[in-house]
Design a protein around this motif. Sequence first.
Motif, PDB file in Angstrom:
ATOM      1  N   THR A 438      -8.005  -3.484  61.181  1.00 26.82           N
ATOM      2  CA  THR A 438      -8.859  -4.038  60.128  1.00 26.82           C
ATOM      3  C   THR A 438      -8.466  -5.450  59.749  1.00 26.82           C
ATOM      4  O   THR A 438      -9.284  -6.205  59.230  1.00 26.82           O
ATOM      5  CB  THR A 438      -8.793  -3.152  58.879  1.00 26.82           C
ATOM      6  N   ALA A 441      -9.030  -8.180  56.148  1.00 31.66           N
ATOM      7  CA  ALA A 441     -10.146  -7.604  55.381  1.00 31.66           C
ATOM      8  C   ALA A 441      -9.908  -6.153  55.043  1.00 31.66           C
ATOM      9  O   ALA A 441     -10.514  -5.611  54.142  1.00 31.66           O
ATOM     10  CB  ALA A 441     -11.457  -7.735  56.164  1.00 31.66           C
ATOM     11  N   GLY A 442      -9.022  -5.494  55.783  1.00 30.76           N
ATOM     12  CA  GLY A 442      -8.799  -4.091  55.537  1.00 30.76           C
ATOM     13  C   GLY A 442      -7.809  -3.814  54.452  1.00 30.76           C
ATOM     14  O   GLY A 442      -7.549  -2.665  54.131  1.00 30.76           O
ATOM     15  N   ASP A 449     -11.678  -0.321  53.837  1.00 28.97           N
ATOM     16  CA  ASP A 449     -12.484  -1.041  54.818  1.00 28.97           C
ATOM     17  C   ASP A 449     -13.189  -2.178  54.092  1.00 28.97           C
ATOM     18  O   ASP A 449     -14.221  -1.979  53.445  1.00 28.97           O
ATOM     19  CB  ASP A 449     -13.494  -0.089  55.468  1.00 28.97           C
ATOM     20  N   GLY A 450     -12.614  -3.363  54.188  1.00 28.42           N
ATOM     21  CA  GLY A 450     -13.189  -4.490  53.460  1.00 28.42           C
ATOM     22  C   GLY A 450     -14.533  -4.921  53.992  1.00 28.42           C
ATOM     23  O   GLY A 450     -15.348  -5.473  53.248  1.00 28.42           O
ATOM     24  N   ALA A 451     -14.797  -4.694  55.280  1.00 25.79           N
ATOM     25  CA  ALA A 451     -16.083  -5.099  55.843  1.00 25.79           C
ATOM     26  C   ALA A 451     -17.230  -4.279  55.262  1.00 25.79           C
ATOM     27  O   ALA A 451     -18.296  -4.805  54.959  1.00 25.79           O
ATOM     28  CB  ALA A 451     -16.046  -4.973  57.362  1.00 25.79           C
ATOM     29  N   ARG A 452     -17.015  -2.969  55.111  1.00 22.73           N
ATOM     30  CA  ARG A 452     -18.062  -2.098  54.574  1.00 22.73           C
ATOM     31  C   ARG A 452     -17.880  -1.821  53.088  1.00 22.73           C
ATOM     32  O   ARG A 452     -18.783  -1.285  52.450  1.00 22.73           O
ATOM     33  CB  ARG A 452     -18.097  -0.791  55.359  1.00 22.73           C
TER      34      ARG A 452
END
Length: 741
Positions: A438, A441-442, A449-452
């Motif tokens: 990740t 961002a993780g 989960d920083g992306a989602r």
Amino acid sequence: MTSPGDAAPVKPPPSFSPGVARASSTSRYSTHASQRRDSVQSLDSNHVDQSVGPSPPPLSATTELPIRSASPYARSLRSSTPQLNRSSLGSPDGGRFEGAEDVRSLITRSFSPVVGVYASVDTDDLVHEKGFPGGFWGLIRPFGENVPGKIVIRDSVGSSRGWEDYGVRFVDLGGQARYPPDATPGQPPPLTQIDEALTKDLEAAENPLARTLRPKDLAGASTISPLYNDFLHQLLSIPSATPHETFRHPVASVIAISSRNTSPLETLRQLYADTTNGDRRLPEWIHPEYLRYYVLVHDEDRDDIAESTKLYDQMKRHFGLHCHLLRLRSNQCVVTDDDSVEVPECEWVSPAERLSGSAEPLVDLDMDGHLYLFESDVMAIKAFVRELVAQSVIPFMENRVAVWNDQVASRRRGISGRFMSMSRRWAGFGSSSRSSLTGSAGGVSGNYDGARGFYRPDAPEAVLRKMADFAFMLRDWKLAASTYELIRSDYANDKAWKYHAGVHEMCAISLLLNPVSMPAKTKLGDIDQMLDTACYSYHTRCSDVPNALRCLTLAVELLKSRGGLATESAARWAMRAMDLGLVGSIGQVLLSERISACYASRPPLPGVRWGARYRKAGMWSVLAADLWLQLGQPSLASACLEEAEHLYASVLDRNEGIFPMPEMQVFVDNLRHTIQVEFLEARGLNTQESLDAVPPMDTQETSEKLDKRQHRRSLVVNPLESGIQDLADNEDRPDDDFERA
């Protein structure tokens, strides 16, 4: 194909894993043409004993919950705090909240457990014949908001307490629209919908708010106006199923079939599969292993009860004890029937439903515009809802909280848990191998989960948040506050800002709702810090305006209910909401009234004249009157102005309407004159011929105010602004010195 009469046992499909187990609200102020019939008597709770476990498969010893008493009344009630009484057994919209306990009850009822409803096609068809366009979900939805009788809940230390105002929210899992509802392109944001709905209520011709209200009914220190009550309901009814909080995640789901179904057991399996890994599967950030409750709807008018009873026994053998036989009549009930009972209104109706009109019933000449049920149907539905909540949902939530508290939270509170948390934060030890995938961002822990923008449902951070929310919905606010406090640093470390804002908000609300922990001045500072952090994260970091407004509004009401110094803190948070522009034009007026009510609820100290905040309350009431005048509501403006005069008279020991400073007197006189002119225009009278009854104004604003224009001009922006400015400059002076000004 398996028929209902088959006696051979049927094994559940492999996909079944054990796991872990307003009909009308157009206007809240409209009065019905006929009186509501007498409410049905409270139901007896003598149900069969049921154990709580996973849903479809046979119950195992490892997941089975302890068997509860058949009747919750038999257990002893030990409580050191007074009960929070509900103002009415039906929808409270027709009444007015008179005390702090009713406001607290409103807030706690807004965070009720969510129960999904997924019915077969034949079940919805049976309900459609009864005149309910919403199907089985629309039939039982109003009855879940107030469970009949007393619901007994055990807290984390084993003590029990009974609640008279407990309820659940039924949501539709099988309708055309998906749950959680997706954002519709072109649909206005929720706060805009709230403002439009409030405007619609004000413009209604039959709205009793169009009449002059007594000032104590509008901005009194201990009452809530109907319009502000409606604002609170709509704000707390926004469908906010989001990853960062689990209040709107289903705790259980009702899977319903009818006695008309030709293959009932296969239909139950298919409905279960649809909600597990089919078309009706919930988003991945909602844990799929929630309680399943199976209902067989028997048609009393057309089907044989013996066959339905045989099928019901089969359901209990194959799917466990979480089953219910609901006996309903398929014929439509009208008001002329002797045993007809009017269906109660839904209290929690979203602003989108109100604007679209989907919450309104179908108009029928024989039904007087309202839906009716046979008395036997009402009794059966209430018995079903009570059994579902008291013997399945509540024990399931209690068991989950106990398991998570023992397996997850206790480890985090121990020395080893604190050491691992510090190691993960500062040295990276103990982090998951997913952190390398990740990246930054993780987050540091690797679980976020920083992306989602969410944690996996089985991650410790998500489990602890779910445990805290369950404890909050079970009204164990002490355990909820301690759990929110436990995970605040984890969310800050992972830069999960919406989670970070949510735990600060709910930690502060839990402390304020707990009647045992009466916060002193030092604790109020801690609560203010939590609210400030939550508001900053919601508004600045996440641009989540609805949750920011909800946080500040709940803080205002709960702090105001505390009294003392907390009322001034409540007024400051209401000002913050206005400064940030979180509310529309009507919301600005309503918050101004609440600020005035907060200051008015601070009486002087016993035996002395100082300590009160009546002058501040009067100033905000004057501002509210001016804002109502801008919106074209002279009756509401008149009530606010009358309340302001009453507040100032209590300080000055003079007659109402007399002010010590000439500028203030001129401003209030002009405001009163403009309100009278607006009254004449609203009644369609000739303004020029009626000016003899209206005292003349001392400024050149008379001709401008007589123009019949769409947008009224505020008196605060004219040269008389110095009157309000004098009020603001002198609001911090002691009340006993104000008379000598």
